[in-house]
Design a protein around this motif. Sequence first.
Motif, PDB file in Angstrom:
ATOM      1  N   GLU A  10       0.829  -1.201   0.000  1.00 27.18           N
ATOM      2  CA  GLU A  10       0.000   0.000   0.000  1.00 27.18           C
ATOM      3  C   GLU A  10       0.865   1.253   0.000  1.00 27.18           C
ATOM      4  O   GLU A  10       0.585   2.215  -0.722  1.00 27.18           O
ATOM      5  CB  GLU A  10      -0.934   0.003   1.211  1.00 27.18           C
ATOM      6  N   TYR A  11       1.937   1.244   0.793  1.00 26.64           N
ATOM      7  CA  TYR A  11       2.844   2.389   0.855  1.00 26.64           C
ATOM      8  C   TYR A  11       3.487   2.630  -0.516  1.00 26.64           C
ATOM      9  O   TYR A  11       3.520   3.762  -1.014  1.00 26.64           O
ATOM     10  CB  TYR A  11       3.921   2.152   1.919  1.00 26.64           C
ATOM     11  N   LEU A  12       3.992   1.563  -1.124  1.00 27.05           N
ATOM     12  CA  LEU A  12       4.630   1.701  -2.438  1.00 27.05           C
ATOM     13  C   LEU A  12       3.628   2.163  -3.495  1.00 27.05           C
ATOM     14  O   LEU A  12       3.974   2.967  -4.370  1.00 27.05           O
ATOM     15  CB  LEU A  12       5.277   0.385  -2.851  1.00 27.05           C
ATOM     16  N   THR A  13       2.400   1.702  -3.386  1.00 26.48           N
ATOM     17  CA  THR A  13       1.362   2.133  -4.329  1.00 26.48           C
ATOM     18  C   THR A  13       1.077   3.622  -4.161  1.00 26.48           C
ATOM     19  O   THR A  13       0.963   4.349  -5.152  1.00 26.48           O
ATOM     20  CB  THR A  13       0.073   1.318  -4.105  1.00 26.48           C
ATOM     21  N   GLU A  14       0.978   4.093  -2.928  1.00 27.41           N
ATOM     22  CA  GLU A  14       0.732   5.522  -2.677  1.00 27.41           C
ATOM     23  C   GLU A  14       1.886   6.380  -3.200  1.00 27.41           C
ATOM     24  O   GLU A  14       1.659   7.421  -3.822  1.00 27.41           O
ATOM     25  CB  GLU A  14       0.552   5.768  -1.180  1.00 27.41           C
ATOM     26  N   VAL A  15       3.108   5.938  -2.956  1.00 32.04           N
ATOM     27  CA  VAL A  15       4.272   6.687  -3.435  1.00 32.04           C
ATOM     28  C   VAL A  15       4.292   6.713  -4.958  1.00 32.04           C
ATOM     29  O   VAL A  15       4.548   7.761  -5.572  1.00 32.04           O
ATOM     30  CB  VAL A  15       5.583   6.092  -2.864  1.00 32.04           C
ATOM     31  N   VAL A  96       5.130  17.828  -4.962  1.00 30.98           N
ATOM     32  CA  VAL A  96       6.519  17.388  -4.760  1.00 30.98           C
ATOM     33  C   VAL A  96       6.825  17.315  -3.271  1.00 30.98           C
ATOM     34  O   VAL A  96       7.463  16.358  -2.810  1.00 30.98           O
ATOM     35  CB  VAL A  96       7.505  18.325  -5.499  1.00 30.98           C
ATOM     36  N   ASN A  97       6.366  18.298  -2.509  1.00 27.93           N
ATOM     37  CA  ASN A  97       6.581  18.267  -1.061  1.00 27.93           C
ATOM     38  C   ASN A  97       5.884  17.054  -0.436  1.00 27.93           C
ATOM     39  O   ASN A  97       6.439  16.403   0.446  1.00 27.93           O
ATOM     40  CB  ASN A  97       6.091  19.561  -0.407  1.00 27.93           C
ATOM     41  N   ARG A  98       4.681  16.750  -0.899  1.00 28.23           N
ATOM     42  CA  ARG A  98       3.951  15.583  -0.386  1.00 28.23           C
ATOM     43  C   ARG A  98       4.697  14.295  -0.717  1.00 28.23           C
ATOM     44  O   ARG A  98       4.829  13.399   0.123  1.00 28.23           O
ATOM     45  CB  ARG A  98       2.548  15.551  -0.977  1.00 28.23           C
ATOM     46  N   LEU A  99       5.205  14.206  -1.942  1.00 30.89           N
ATOM     47  CA  LEU A  99       5.968  13.021  -2.354  1.00 30.89           C
ATOM     48  C   LEU A  99       7.223  12.869  -1.508  1.00 30.89           C
ATOM     49  O   LEU A  99       7.544  11.766  -1.043  1.00 30.89           O
ATOM     50  CB  LEU A  99       6.320  13.109  -3.837  1.00 30.89           C
ATOM     51  N   ASN A 100       7.934  13.962  -1.291  1.00 29.60           N
ATOM     52  CA  ASN A 100       9.140  13.909  -0.458  1.00 29.60           C
ATOM     53  C   ASN A 100       8.800  13.490   0.970  1.00 29.60           C
ATOM     54  O   ASN A 100       9.535  12.720   1.584  1.00 29.60           O
ATOM     55  CB  ASN A 100       9.863  15.258  -0.456  1.00 29.60           C
ATOM     56  N   GLU A 101       7.687  14.001   1.472  1.00 30.92           N
ATOM     57  CA  GLU A 101       7.255  13.646   2.828  1.00 30.92           C
ATOM     58  C   GLU A 101       6.941  12.148   2.911  1.00 30.92           C
ATOM     59  O   GLU A 101       7.316  11.477   3.876  1.00 30.92           O
ATOM     60  CB  GLU A 101       6.022  14.456   3.193  1.00 30.92           C
ATOM     61  N   MET A 102       6.278  11.628   1.888  1.00 31.05           N
ATOM     62  CA  MET A 102       5.942  10.204   1.865  1.00 31.05           C
ATOM     63  C   MET A 102       7.199   9.334   1.822  1.00 31.05           C
ATOM     64  O   MET A 102       7.229   8.242   2.381  1.00 31.05           O
ATOM     65  CB  MET A 102       5.053   9.880   0.659  1.00 31.05           C
TER      66      MET A 102
END
Length: 130
Positions: A10-15, A96-102
């Motif tokens: 699930e984490y990898l899918t969200e990223v 981009v900030n959200r992606l970096n945070e994830m």
Amino acid sequence: MDAESKRVLEYLTEVEEAAEDVLTNKQQIVDLDSKRNRNREALNALRNDIPDSVKVCFGNMFIKFPKSKTREMIQKDQEQLDKEINDLRKGLKAKVNRLNEMQGKPELRGYSLSPLSGDEIKAINSLLKR
């Protein structure tokens, strides 16, 4: 699959979805920018010595328009493209900030800077001249 594997998946899918969203926005910006450049070329061509009416391509048809009306349409299109590009760029920063945070990366510094306005530049110049 056990709970740990499902959580990782699930984490990898969200990223992956967040990264795909960032790439999609970047591609939209590139496409809109190329259209904006073609419009800029058209405006420059209209400034040259050409007749008062020009043929404009709409889909698969050419329609004869007055030069002034054509210039006005292209300028309105340019304004709309500028607005869309700026909106996408603003949204891209957040994504981009959200992606970096994830991904557990630190927030990008200096990424949300905005240019100085004309008044701010004048104020800085007046301070530096003292």
